[in-house]
Design a protein around this motif. Structure first.
Motif, mmCIF file in Angstrom:
data_model
loop_
_atom_site.group_PDB
_atom_site.id
_atom_site.type_symbol
_atom_site.label_atom_id
_atom_site.label_comp_id
_atom_site.label_asym_id
_atom_site.label_seq_id
_atom_site.Cartn_x
_atom_site.Cartn_y
_atom_site.Cartn_z
ATOM 1 N N LEU A 86 43.924 48.040 56.802
ATOM 2 C CA LEU A 86 44.326 48.950 55.676
ATOM 3 C C LEU A 86 44.346 48.037 54.352
ATOM 4 O O LEU A 86 44.623 46.827 54.350
ATOM 5 C CB LEU A 86 45.638 49.320 55.688
ATOM 6 C CG LEU A 86 46.085 50.217 56.889
ATOM 7 C CD1 LEU A 86 47.393 50.384 57.139
ATOM 8 C CD2 LEU A 86 45.214 51.510 56.874
ATOM 9 N N SER A 87 43.943 48.544 53.333
ATOM 10 C CA SER A 87 43.943 48.141 51.791
ATOM 11 C C SER A 87 44.394 48.965 50.857
ATOM 12 O O SER A 87 44.041 50.080 50.784
ATOM 13 C CB SER A 87 42.487 47.556 51.389
ATOM 14 O OG SER A 87 42.270 47.173 50.240
ATOM 15 N N VAL A 88 45.481 48.636 50.190
ATOM 16 C CA VAL A 88 46.516 49.271 49.120
ATOM 17 C C VAL A 88 46.296 48.870 47.709
ATOM 18 O O VAL A 88 46.309 47.949 47.681
ATOM 19 C CB VAL A 88 47.922 49.285 49.891
ATOM 20 C CG1 VAL A 88 48.666 50.295 48.666
ATOM 21 C CG2 VAL A 88 48.002 49.859 51.020
ATOM 22 N N SER A 89 45.787 49.884 46.755
ATOM 23 C CA SER A 89 45.561 49.302 45.675
ATOM 24 C C SER A 89 46.199 50.503 44.504
ATOM 25 O O SER A 89 46.352 51.794 45.006
ATOM 26 C CB SER A 89 44.476 49.109 45.220
ATOM 27 O OG SER A 89 43.496 50.224 45.525
ATOM 28 N N ALA A 90 46.748 50.148 43.254
ATOM 29 C CA ALA A 90 47.100 51.101 42.426
ATOM 30 C C ALA A 90 46.559 50.725 41.211
ATOM 31 O O ALA A 90 46.601 49.551 40.840
ATOM 32 C CB ALA A 90 48.543 51.008 42.254
ATOM 33 N N GLY A 91 45.690 51.610 40.441
ATOM 34 C CA GLY A 91 45.048 51.287 39.098
ATOM 35 C C GLY A 91 44.137 50.286 39.286
ATOM 36 O O GLY A 91 43.892 49.437 38.235
#
Length: 347
Positions: A86-91
């Motif tokens: 899993l790879s989580v990112s924001a903006g």
């Protein structure tokens, strides 16, 4: 696994999947505060075998959503450990990378099962009216697709006139005391009986049912055919899962039955009762297999499918006596039977 305290990753069937099937991954939203000035969080996932990507995808999760994605799991020839990354990112800013193990099981050999059963007369006891799509219907459909020929019976009094050689009692099909004597009588005549998890009945064939709140001291009978390919760790994972509280069957002190998955009693001996999740009792020419493991779905959980097929194959073998503890030879040292980690994919 916790993603920024915003989500909990929930794998269907606890991540024990059957090759060639579809399974769900849910990102369950928690009560944690959503990051300020953030409309959505991007989650990318990959299902990997070593460095090879078998499946992948991405989604944008908004504040009040608990998104679910479905994965098409590849078929495998042997039990295979995959990784869900899993790879989580924001903006555009990377926030977290993580991974979780997934166990993929090969589909059971249907032709071997058909050869083992050899046209034996099979009755399946089911209480109540069929409900389309429920767990029992899925189990029956899976058996039918596997070439198993059976008759569904809703009344135990009709079993004797059907002259079955194998009887499978579906989950929660036993209502209570009327079953105290009927199952042993069937086994005495040479019938092989499998009783799946019962949660309504107070007892099974005279053995009381009792809830268990802890999985501490869970033990297994080493090299028993019903546990072929399973480890103690996997049994513990099942019993500690979120489905529901395990209900054990209590064997009286020095009962003539073989405990297979059970709670070890410190300093126990023949004079102590034993709480079991799986036990076997031979009576006359037949046997009863009690399996109280709390499978959520016998047709979708790879562990349940694998154990059910191996149990059906074992049910046609000649029963051996199940001695009471006081009549058994001294036990050999027990240890968990770990499963191999293979990496072979069907092409």
């Amino acid at each position: 696994m916790n993603i920024l305290a915003l989500y909990v990753l929930v794998l269907s069937q606890q991540g024990f999947w059957l090759g060639g099937s579809d399974y769900a991954i849910t990102f369950k939203r928690t009560d944690a505060a959503w990051p300020a000035n953030t409309e959505s969080i991007d989650i990318a996932w990959q299902l990997r075998l070593g460095d090879e990507v078998l499946a992948s995808g991405k989604l944008a999760a908004k504040k009040d959503e608990s998104p679910t994605v479905r994965l098409a799991v590849p078929e495998v020839r042997v039990r295979t450990e995959l990784r869900l990354t899993l790879s989580v990112s924001a903006g555009g800013n990377a926030l977290l990378k993580d991974q979780q193990k997934v166990e993929v099981f090969p589909r059971p050999d249907r032709q071997r099962l058909q050869r083992s059963l050899g046209g034996k007369r099979i009755c399946i006891l089911r209480r109540g009216k069929p409900v389309a799509g429920d767990a029992d219907e899925r189990l029956l459909a899976m058996l039918k697709d596997s070439g198993v020929v059976y008759e569904v019976v809703s009344d135990d009094t009709k079993l004797a006139i059907r002259s079955p050689e194998i009887v499978v009692v579906l989950a929660s099909a036993l209502p209570g005391g009327l079953w105290k004597d009927s199952l042993p009588e069937l086994a005495e005549t040479g019938v092989s009986v499998l009783v799946l998890e019962q949660r309504v009945a107070a007892e099974i064939a005279g053995y009381p049912l009792t809830p268990r709140k802890t999985i501490e001291r869970i033990a297994v009978t080493e090299r028993h055919p019903l546990l072929e390919g399973f480890s103690t760790r996997e049994i513990e994972a099942l019993l500690s899962g979120p489905s529901h509280q395990p209900i054990a069957m209590r064997l009286p002190a020095d009962a003539p039955a073989q405990e297979v998955v059970y709670w070890a009693v410190p300093g126990g001996g023949p004079a102590m009762p034993i709480d079991c999740m799986i036990a076997v009792r031979t009576l006359g020419k037949g046997r009863i297999i009690y399996n109280q493991l709390p499978w959520e779905d016998h047709a979708a959980d790879a562990r349940a499918v694998t154990m059910l097929f191996s149990t059906l194959e074992w049910m046609v073998t000649p029963p051996e006596p199940t001695l009471p503890p006081s009549a058994r030879p001294p036990p050999a040292a027990t240890r968990p039977v770990e499963t191999p980690n293979r990496i072979e994919i069907k092409r």
